[in-house]
Enzyme design. Structure first.
Site, PDB file in Angstrom:
ATOM      1  CG  ASN A 127      -1.706   1.334   1.008  1.00 49.70           C
ATOM      2  OD1 ASN A 127      -1.833   1.856   0.648  1.00 49.70           O
ATOM      3  ND2 ASN A 127      -2.716   0.965   2.499  1.00 49.70           N
ATOM      4  CB  CYS A 130      -2.831   4.553   2.996  1.00 47.56           C
ATOM      5  SG  CYS A 130      -3.940   5.574   4.596  1.00 47.56           S
ATOM      6  N   GLY A 217     -16.017   4.550  -4.360  1.00 45.27           N
ATOM      7  CA  GLY A 217     -17.376   3.648  -4.641  1.00 45.27           C
ATOM      8  C   GLY A 217     -17.272   5.029  -6.366  1.00 45.27           C
ATOM      9  N   GLY A 244     -14.735   1.519  -7.380  1.00 47.19           N
ATOM     10  CA  GLY A 244     -16.406   2.160  -8.050  1.00 47.19           C
ATOM     11  C   GLY A 244     -16.507   0.540  -8.969  1.00 47.19           C
ATOM     12  CB  THR A 266     -17.846   1.796  -1.853  1.00 47.03           C
ATOM     13  OG1 THR A 266     -16.407   2.626  -1.551  1.00 47.03           O
ATOM     14  CG2 THR A 266     -19.072   2.598  -1.025  1.00 47.03           C
TER      15      THR A 266
END
Ligand code: SIN
Length: 320
Positions: A127, A130, A217, A244, A266
Site C-alpha cells: 500500500n 493511503c 464508490g 467503484g 464500497t
C-alpha cells in the site's frame, strides 16, 4: 472448442475468477474474509497491516455520500506479528490471501513484507497510497523514486508476487507505475481513493476527524478506470482495477481498459457479500454471449478502438 473458464493467473497468483475485495473494506478478521471467498471471490485482500499495532484516527472516520463514501481510518491494524497468525488461520481455511501492508520507512516496508511472507500469504499488496496518514515517507505513491526504492527493498525480502497499489492523487500515475515496475513490482493495483473533504453545515466544520479523507464508490470509477487505462499502456506487468466496481458491467469495463482482475470495495456496503458471486456470474454470462473462453481475451480490448477515436478527435480538434 475450449471450455469457458474464469480462472486467471495474475503475476503468479492463481484465482478461480478475477474478482477480489479491495483492501480495508471488510477489515481483516479471518471469518469475514472467508465469507468473502465463500460468497464467490477469487481471492481475498486483507486490510493493510503495519509494523506495529495502531489505533488509527478517532471517530468519525467514515461519511456516506450520495456518490460513494469518504473514509479516513488512519490505517488501524493489530501489527504484523499479531496478524501473521491470522493469515495462517486464513490459509488453513483454504482461502487464497493477498496481504496488504504498509510501513513508515523503507526498512519497515521490508520488515512487514518478510513477516507476512513467513505467515504464508499467497501475494503481497504494497500500500503505497493511503491518503490519510503522515508517515516518514509521506504519501509514498507521490514520489516515484521512493516507490522504486521501497518496491526493490520489499522484493529483496520475498519471493511472493508483489502488487503495488498506487494513488490517483498524482500528476502522472504512469511515471509512478513505471518506477514500481522498475523496482520489481509484479503487478500494479490502480487505484486507491481520491482525496476529498465533507463539511457539516450545521456545525460548520469538517465531518472527518482527519479533515480530509479518501473518496471511493461510484464517483471514483471513471478516475480509477482512466488510471488503469494509462497504467496498462505504461507497464508490461498486469494491472488490477480498483474503484467503484459494483456490477459485472463495471468489471468488464475494467478488463476492457486493461485490468487483469478487479477489486470490489464500497459496493459491499450497498449489495452485501453476494456482490462477489454476482459479478463473477455476470462476467461468465458476458463471456459466453460474446464468444470468449478466457478472461485474458477481454483484457485491454478497448485500447485499439480508443487509439482510433483519439487520433480522429485530434485531427478534428479546432486550432486557433
Ligand atoms: C485508511 O486506513 O485510512 C485507509 C487506507 C487506505 O486508503 O489505504
Amino acid at each position: 472448442m475450449s471450455k469457458l473458464s474464469l480462472a486467471v493467473d495474475v503475476a503468479g497468483l492463481r484465482m478461480r475468477n478475477p474478482v477480489m475485495n479491495a483492501a480495508g473494506v471488510l477489515g481483516m478478521s479471518p471469518p469475514i474474509l472467508k465469507r468473502v471467498y465463500d460468497s464467490g471471490a477469487g481471492a481475498v485482500v486483507t486490510k493493510s497491516v503495519g509494523p506495529a499495532p495502531r489505533t488509527g484516527h478517532g471517530n468519525p472516520t467514515l461519511v456516506q455520500l450520495s456518490c460513494g463514501a469518504l473514509n479516513a481510518m488512519g490505517l488501524p491494524n493489530p501489527g504484523a506479528d499479531y496478524y501473521a497468525d491470522e493469515i495462517r488461520k486464513l490459509k488453513r481455511m483454504g482461502v487464497p490471501t493477498v496481504a496488504s501492508f504498509f510501513g513508515g520507512s523503507v526498512q519497515e516496508f521490508a520488515e512487514v513484507a518478510r513477516k507476512l511472507t513467513g505467515a504464508g500469504a499467497d501475494a503481497l499488496e504494497l500500500n503505497a497510497s493511503c491518503p490519510n496518514v503522515a508517515e516518514e515517507l509521506g504519501m509514498l505513491a507521490s514520489d516515484a523514486c521512493n516507490v522504486e526504492k521501497v518496491t526493490a527493498a520489499v522484493k529483496d525480502e520475498t519471493d511472493l508476487p508483489v502488487f503495488v497499489k498506487l494513488s490517483p492523487n498524482v500528476t502522472d500515475i504512469k511515471a509512478v507505475a513505471r518506477a514500481a515496475e522498475q523496482g520489481g513490482a509484479d503487478a500494479i493495483t490502480a487505484a486507491n481513493t481520491l482525496l476529498g473533504i465533507a463539511i457539516d453545515v450545521g456545525f460548520r466544520r469538517p465531518v472527518l476527524t482527519n479533515v480530509t479523507g479518501g473518496l471511493s464508490g461510484p464517483a471514483a470509477k471513471p478516475v480509477a478506470l482512466r488510471c488503469v487505462w494509462e497504467v496498462s499502456q505504461a507497464v508490461e506487468v498486469p494491472v488490477i482495477g480498483c474503484g467503484g466496481v459494483a456490477t459485472w458491467e463495471d468489471a468488464v469495463e475494467y478488463l476492457l481498459a486493461g485490468a487483469s482482475a478487479v477489486q470490489v470495495g464500497t459496493a459491499v456496503t450497498a449489495h452485501g457479500f453476494k456482490v462477489f458471486g454476482d459479478i463473477a456470474e455476470g462476467l461468465e454470462r458476458y463471456m459466453a454471449e460474446n464468444g470468449f473462453t478466457r478472461v485474458e481475451e477481454v483484457v485491454g480490448l478497448a485500447h485499439e478502438a480508443g487509439r482510433d477515436q483519439k487520433s480522429k478527435a485530434d485531427k478534428c480538434s479546432i486550432r486557433v
